[in-house]
Scaffold this motif. Structure first.
Motif, PDB file in Angstrom:
ATOM      1  N   LEU A   1      39.671  11.358  -5.864  1.00  0.00           N
ATOM      2  CA  LEU A   1      38.655  10.303  -5.929  1.00  0.00           C
ATOM      3  C   LEU A   1      39.163   9.104  -6.725  1.00  0.00           C
ATOM      4  O   LEU A   1      38.941   7.949  -6.359  1.00  0.00           O
ATOM      5  N   THR A   2      39.856   9.388  -7.834  1.00  0.00           N
ATOM      6  CA  THR A   2      40.399   8.308  -8.668  1.00  0.00           C
ATOM      7  C   THR A   2      41.533   7.594  -7.950  1.00  0.00           C
ATOM      8  O   THR A   2      41.636   6.359  -8.008  1.00  0.00           O
ATOM      9  N   ASP A   3      42.385   8.348  -7.261  1.00  0.00           N
ATOM     10  CA  ASP A   3      43.456   7.732  -6.469  1.00  0.00           C
ATOM     11  C   ASP A   3      42.888   6.746  -5.452  1.00  0.00           C
ATOM     12  O   ASP A   3      43.477   5.688  -5.194  1.00  0.00           O
ATOM     13  N   ALA A   4      41.758   7.087  -4.865  1.00  0.00           N
ATOM     14  CA  ALA A   4      41.191   6.288  -3.780  1.00  0.00           C
ATOM     15  C   ALA A   4      40.438   5.054  -4.271  1.00  0.00           C
ATOM     16  O   ALA A   4      40.201   4.136  -3.485  1.00  0.00           O
ATOM     17  N   ARG A   5      40.047   5.040  -5.526  1.00  0.00           N
ATOM     18  CA  ARG A   5      39.241   3.914  -6.017  1.00  0.00           C
ATOM     19  C   ARG A   5      39.922   2.575  -5.726  1.00  0.00           C
ATOM     20  O   ARG A   5      41.142   2.470  -5.871  1.00  0.00           O
ATOM     21  N   PRO A   6      39.164   1.535  -5.320  1.00  0.00           N
ATOM     22  CA  PRO A   6      37.710   1.482  -5.166  1.00  0.00           C
ATOM     23  C   PRO A   6      37.236   1.888  -3.763  1.00  0.00           C
ATOM     24  O   PRO A   6      36.087   1.657  -3.404  1.00  0.00           O
ATOM     25  N   ASP A   7      38.131   2.465  -2.969  1.00  0.00           N
ATOM     26  CA  ASP A   7      37.767   2.830  -1.603  1.00  0.00           C
ATOM     27  C   ASP A   7      37.108   4.208  -1.562  1.00  0.00           C
ATOM     28  O   ASP A   7      37.087   4.947  -2.541  1.00  0.00           O
TER      29      ASP A   7
ATOM     30  N   TYR B   1      39.179   4.856 -20.262  1.00  0.00           N
ATOM     31  CA  TYR B   1      40.286   5.132 -19.341  1.00  0.00           C
ATOM     32  C   TYR B   1      41.108   3.870 -19.096  1.00  0.00           C
ATOM     33  O   TYR B   1      42.352   3.906 -19.130  1.00  0.00           O
ATOM     34  N   ASP B   2      40.425   2.766 -18.815  1.00  0.00           N
ATOM     35  CA  ASP B   2      41.131   1.502 -18.568  1.00  0.00           C
ATOM     36  C   ASP B   2      41.930   1.085 -19.790  1.00  0.00           C
ATOM     37  O   ASP B   2      43.082   0.651 -19.681  1.00  0.00           O
ATOM     38  N   PHE B   3      41.299   1.219 -20.971  1.00  0.00           N
ATOM     39  CA  PHE B   3      41.997   0.818 -22.188  1.00  0.00           C
ATOM     40  C   PHE B   3      43.188   1.727 -22.455  1.00  0.00           C
ATOM     41  O   PHE B   3      44.277   1.255 -22.811  1.00  0.00           O
TER      42      PHE B   3
ATOM     43  N   MET C   1      34.855  27.931  -7.147  1.00  0.00           N
ATOM     44  CA  MET C   1      34.880  26.581  -6.578  1.00  0.00           C
ATOM     45  C   MET C   1      35.235  25.526  -7.631  1.00  0.00           C
ATOM     46  O   MET C   1      35.918  24.553  -7.355  1.00  0.00           O
ATOM     47  N   SER C   2      34.794  25.763  -8.878  1.00  0.00           N
ATOM     48  CA  SER C   2      35.008  24.775  -9.927  1.00  0.00           C
ATOM     49  C   SER C   2      36.486  24.519 -10.205  1.00  0.00           C
ATOM     50  O   SER C   2      36.841  23.495 -10.777  1.00  0.00           O
ATOM     51  N   LYS C   3      37.340  25.462  -9.768  1.00  0.00           N
ATOM     52  CA  LYS C   3      38.772  25.279 -10.019  1.00  0.00           C
ATOM     53  C   LYS C   3      39.328  24.068  -9.276  1.00  0.00           C
ATOM     54  O   LYS C   3      40.418  23.591  -9.588  1.00  0.00           O
ATOM     55  N   TYR C   4      38.598  23.558  -8.272  1.00  0.00           N
ATOM     56  CA  TYR C   4      39.065  22.403  -7.516  1.00  0.00           C
ATOM     57  C   TYR C   4      38.576  21.065  -8.088  1.00  0.00           C
ATOM     58  O   TYR C   4      38.960  20.013  -7.576  1.00  0.00           O
ATOM     59  N   LEU C   5      37.730  21.108  -9.114  1.00  0.00           N
ATOM     60  CA  LEU C   5      37.111  19.862  -9.590  1.00  0.00           C
ATOM     61  C   LEU C   5      38.143  18.842 -10.071  1.00  0.00           C
ATOM     62  O   LEU C   5      38.047  17.659  -9.759  1.00  0.00           O
ATOM     63  N   ASP C   6      39.123  19.302 -10.843  1.00  0.00           N
ATOM     64  CA  ASP C   6      40.141  18.371 -11.341  1.00  0.00           C
ATOM     65  C   ASP C   6      40.930  17.743 -10.195  1.00  0.00           C
ATOM     66  O   ASP C   6      41.222  16.541 -10.207  1.00  0.00           O
ATOM     67  N   GLN C   7      41.286  18.557  -9.206  1.00  0.00           N
ATOM     68  CA  GLN C   7      42.034  18.027  -8.068  1.00  0.00           C
ATOM     69  C   GLN C   7      41.202  17.038  -7.253  1.00  0.00           C
ATOM     70  O   GLN C   7      41.712  16.012  -6.797  1.00  0.00           O
ATOM     71  N   ILE C   8      39.923  17.334  -7.093  1.00  0.00           N
ATOM     72  CA  ILE C   8      39.053  16.419  -6.353  1.00  0.00           C
ATOM     73  C   ILE C   8      38.848  15.128  -7.138  1.00  0.00           C
ATOM     74  O   ILE C   8      38.867  14.031  -6.564  1.00  0.00           O
TER      75      ILE C   8
ATOM     76  N   TRP D   1      36.549  12.385 -21.372  1.00  0.00           N
ATOM     77  CA  TRP D   1      37.874  12.618 -20.809  1.00  0.00           C
ATOM     78  C   TRP D   1      37.845  13.758 -19.801  1.00  0.00           C
ATOM     79  O   TRP D   1      37.251  14.809 -20.048  1.00  0.00           O
ATOM     80  N   HIS D   2      38.512  13.548 -18.649  1.00  0.00           N
ATOM     81  CA  HIS D   2      38.633  14.575 -17.618  1.00  0.00           C
ATOM     82  C   HIS D   2      40.079  14.587 -17.120  1.00  0.00           C
ATOM     83  O   HIS D   2      40.662  13.536 -16.816  1.00  0.00           O
ATOM     84  N   ASN D   3      40.645  15.791 -17.006  1.00  0.00           N
ATOM     85  CA  ASN D   3      42.053  15.936 -16.637  1.00  0.00           C
ATOM     86  C   ASN D   3      42.380  15.338 -15.269  1.00  0.00           C
ATOM     87  O   ASN D   3      43.447  14.759 -15.075  1.00  0.00           O
ATOM     88  N   GLY D   4      41.468  15.488 -14.310  1.00  0.00           N
ATOM     89  CA  GLY D   4      41.744  14.982 -12.971  1.00  0.00           C
ATOM     90  C   GLY D   4      41.908  13.478 -12.939  1.00  0.00           C
ATOM     91  O   GLY D   4      42.796  12.938 -12.256  1.00  0.00           O
ATOM     92  N   ILE D   5      41.071  12.771 -13.680  1.00  0.00           N
ATOM     93  CA  ILE D   5      41.162  11.307 -13.724  1.00  0.00           C
ATOM     94  C   ILE D   5      42.442  10.884 -14.441  1.00  0.00           C
ATOM     95  O   ILE D   5      43.159   9.976 -13.997  1.00  0.00           O
ATOM     96  N   LEU D   6      42.755  11.550 -15.543  1.00  0.00           N
ATOM     97  CA  LEU D   6      43.975  11.215 -16.279  1.00  0.00           C
ATOM     98  C   LEU D   6      45.222  11.509 -15.447  1.00  0.00           C
ATOM     99  O   LEU D   6      46.208  10.769 -15.512  1.00  0.00           O
ATOM    100  N   ALA D   7      45.180  12.588 -14.658  1.00  0.00           N
ATOM    101  CA  ALA D   7      46.323  12.910 -13.797  1.00  0.00           C
ATOM    102  C   ALA D   7      46.586  11.775 -12.820  1.00  0.00           C
ATOM    103  O   ALA D   7      47.746  11.432 -12.538  1.00  0.00           O
TER     104      ALA D   7
END
Length: 323
Positions: free
Chosen positions: A12-18, A242-244, A1-8, A67-73
């Motif tokens: 989640l980051t794409d949707a922010r702040p919604d 991340y913002d910086f 299941m953990s293999k989906y964490l980066d994609q999720i 740092w997390h790959n999913g957020i950076l992606a």
């Protein structure tokens, strides 16, 4: 299941702040709602601040300090400068990791680490890289340029970095030629540029950048407290890395494209106004030669013109400068 964490995390980051519903996540990743729920539970257990509301979905409330790959992606998907990135909790040096990474990879890339245990600056000086406190990174670029153009690369990059820091600093951010960044007479950033080339030309330029972001005074060794500073100390609050990073890479992209297409004279006045080397006696070290003098000007090729105490003139391409 953990293999989906980066994609999720990316969704989640794409949707922010919604909010984004579990059903939407499940459909986009072709997984079950139960798998989404387990992933959310795991992320929360790892310290992520996620708000989950029935019939509304999930919201990533704040970006984490590591740092997390999913957020950076999510952050980098709409830019073209970086084709690949790698993140690490700790490395000896991002510059060394980058050198190994490019051996069988011709992409542009970004290497990030929460900590460096053997970071080096110019002239092989030790660079303290406290865990989670700063931005420790190496940027691999692939400019198709003649060797002669590299003399001004650092000057363009210095402006980009100083602009990003200035967006948060209440004090003026200055450049000590060619590539140290200062605030109120204290160093906040240094970077090291190394070239990889063969007989046919330049293969890559690797730019290692270290920026003190969230250091408090007590985070610096006694030997550095009078000479080093951080962005936080001139911003008044913690800086979200991340913002910086996103803003810094936007600044770098603009200045890099300018470097590729325009001469140094385009930014020369900006660079001079940002520099802190004027009208003061300085000590210059170039190789084994050391002398005292004053800067006369920066010429159109980015070289430093200096007159020493004997009235002799020097044209420097790279040198260590002490105030």
């Amino acid at each position: 299941m953990s293999k989906y964490l980066d994609q999720i995390l990316e969704l989640l980051t794409d949707a922010r702040p919604d909010y984004i519903s579990g059903q939407t996540i499940a459909e986009q990743l072709n997984i079950s709602r139960m798998t989404v729920k387990k992933a959310m539970d795991q992320l929360k257990a790892e310290g992520f601040s996620i708000d989950s509301i029935h019939n509304k979905g999930h919201q990533l409330k704040t970006l984490p300090p590591t740092w997390h790959n999913g957020i950076l992606a999510s952050i980098f998907k709409h830019q073209s400068l970086i084709e690949h990135f790698q993140t690490y909790p700790s490395v000896d040096s991002t510059q060394q990791v980058a050198k190994k990474a490019i051996l069988n990879d011709d992409r542009t890339m970004l290497i990030l680490s929460d900590e460096q245990t053997a970071g080096k600056g110019r002239f092989k000086r030790v660079w303290q890289s406290s865990k989670g406190k700063g931005l420790w990174m190496s940027l691999v670029l692939r400019p198709n340029i003649p060797f002669s153009m590299l003399t001004t690369f650092n000057l363009f990059m210095s402006l980009a970095i100083s602009e990003a820091i200035q967006s948060l600093s209440t004090s003026k951010v200055e450049i000590k030629w060619p590539n140290d960044i200062y605030i109120d007479g204290q160093k906040v950033c240094g970077f090291l540029t190394e070239m990889v080339a063969n007989a046919d030309g330049i293969e890559a330029v690797i730019c290692g950048i270290g920026i003190n972001l969230n250091h408090d005074v007590e985070d610096f060794d006694d030997t550095l407290r009078q000479t080093a500073t951080s962005v936080k100390l001139h911003y008044g609050q913690n800086v979200n890395r991340y913002d910086f990073l996103e803003h810094l890479m936007q600044c770098i992209d603009v200045r890099y494209q300018q470097f590729l297409t325009e001469p140094f004279t385009t930014i020369k006045d900006e660079y001079i106004q940002r520099s802190n080397i004027w009208n003061k006696p300085l000590r210059f070290t170039e190789g084994k030669q050391q002398f005292y003098g004053k800067v006369i000007e920066i010429d159109d090729q980015g070289f430093l013109l200096v007159v020493d105490g004997n009235g002799d003139f020097h044209r420097l391409m790279s040198a260590d400068i002490d105030f």
